[in-house]
Design a protein around this motif. Structure first.
Motif, short mmCIF file in Angstrom:
data_model
loop_
_atom_site.label_atom_id
_atom_site.label_comp_id
_atom_site.label_asym_id
_atom_site.label_seq_id
_atom_site.Cartn_x
_atom_site.Cartn_y
_atom_site.Cartn_z
N UNK A 52 12.30 2.66 -3.81
CA UNK A 52 11.46 1.71 -4.56
C UNK A 52 11.41 0.34 -3.89
N UNK A 53 12.44 0.00 -3.12
CA UNK A 53 12.41 -1.26 -2.37
C UNK A 53 11.23 -1.28 -1.42
N UNK A 54 10.93 -0.11 -0.84
CA UNK A 54 9.80 -0.01 0.10
C UNK A 54 8.49 -0.31 -0.62
N UNK A 55 8.43 0.03 -1.91
CA UNK A 55 7.19 -0.24 -2.67
C UNK A 55 7.01 -1.75 -2.87
N UNK A 56 8.11 -2.45 -3.22
CA UNK A 56 8.03 -3.92 -3.34
C UNK A 56 7.72 -4.55 -1.98
N UNK A 57 8.32 -3.99 -0.94
CA UNK A 57 8.09 -4.52 0.41
C UNK A 57 6.62 -4.34 0.80
N UNK A 58 6.03 -3.21 0.41
CA UNK A 58 4.63 -2.95 0.76
C UNK A 58 3.72 -3.99 0.11
N UNK A 59 4.03 -4.35 -1.13
CA UNK A 59 3.22 -5.39 -1.79
C UNK A 59 3.41 -6.74 -1.09
N UNK A 60 4.67 -7.05 -0.73
CA UNK A 60 4.93 -8.34 -0.05
C UNK A 60 4.16 -8.40 1.27
#
Ligand code: DC
Length: 233
Positions: A52-60
């Motif tokens: 899920x960290x990758x999902x937040x990173x993708x938005x950033x």
């Protein structure tokens, strides 16, 4: 991954009835071994893995790329409404694609790492992410790693783990990956934010894996999961 394969994975033996997917929630501090262990556990059980960290990173990354100020909650919420993002599962890994693209390399840069805690602290972002993360259950049984999986995303799951290790060991692990990062600062920010702060979920098994190999930690998690599954019958 096809739907029929997911369905057969979740079918009760003999009844044809669909079971709710099992979710193993792995939360914890930065560099506590969440990714390594979540992947090992997912592979051993043939569950889908979700970072899920990758999902937040993708938005950033998406915000940086499009000149959206990551400290402007309204602008980030606007970007979320407009972006064309969808979930995909390939080789047992669930990913969030933007315009059909997974920015594997771009989400690991120092620039994205610095921006991500800002977007992750925005309540509208967390609402969107929690919905998307719950929707990952369409891919079958899951091992999902993050900071709020056991507290917010799947609080009802019986399989919760919270990983931690000493700051010195976590810093060493990041350096071994070639990354210099102020982990104490990031953990402080993740733990003190108002929206879904990092904390030990109720009922979670806390694993301090300082001095352990990933093999040892993942074997411990697997043994706990198998014990609980056997108890559930
Ligand atoms: O695990 P990571 O370093 O890739 O996470 C990136 C950032 O996203 C980190 O600052 C914490 C945040 N995050 C979060 O707030 N909630 C999650 N479920 C996953 C990550």
């Amino acid at each position: 991954m096809s739907t029929s394969k997911n369905q057969s994975r979740n079918q009760e033996k003999g009844t044809g009835a669909l079971r709710k997917p099992i979710v193993i929630a792995i939360d914890g501090t930065s560099a506590s071994g969440k990714s390594t262990n979540a992947k090992l556990v997912a592979k051993a059980l043939n569950y889908a893995y979700v970072d899920t960290g990758a999902m937040y990173r993708t938005l950033a990354w998406h915000c940086l790329k499009n000149g959206v100020d990551v400290d402007d909650a309204r602008a980030v919420a606007g970007a979320l409404r407009r972006w064309k993002a969808r979930l995909d599962c390939a080789d047992g890994h669930v990913r969030l694609l933007v315009d059909g693209y997974y920015p594997a390399r771009e989400i690991r840069t120092a620039e994205t790492s610095a921006a991500v805690p800002h977007v992750a602290a925005i309540p509208k972002v967390r609402e969107w992410m929690v919905q998307a993360q719950r929707a990952c259950a369409q891919f079958g049984n899951l091992v999902m790693e993050g900071r709020d999986i056991g507290t917010n995303v799947f609080p009802e799951t019986d399989f919760k783990f919270y990983l931690d290790a000493s700051l010195a060991e976590r810093t060493r692990r990041r350096q071994a990956d070639g990354v210099e990062e102020d982990l104490a600062r990031r953990d402080k920010r993740d733990s003190e934010r108002k929206a879904a702060p990092l904390m030990v979920p109720l009922g979670a098994v806390v694993v301090n894996n300082s001095g352990q190999t990933p093999q040892q930690t993942s074997e411990f998690i697997l043994a706990e999961v198998r014990r609980k599954l056997a108890a559930q019958g």
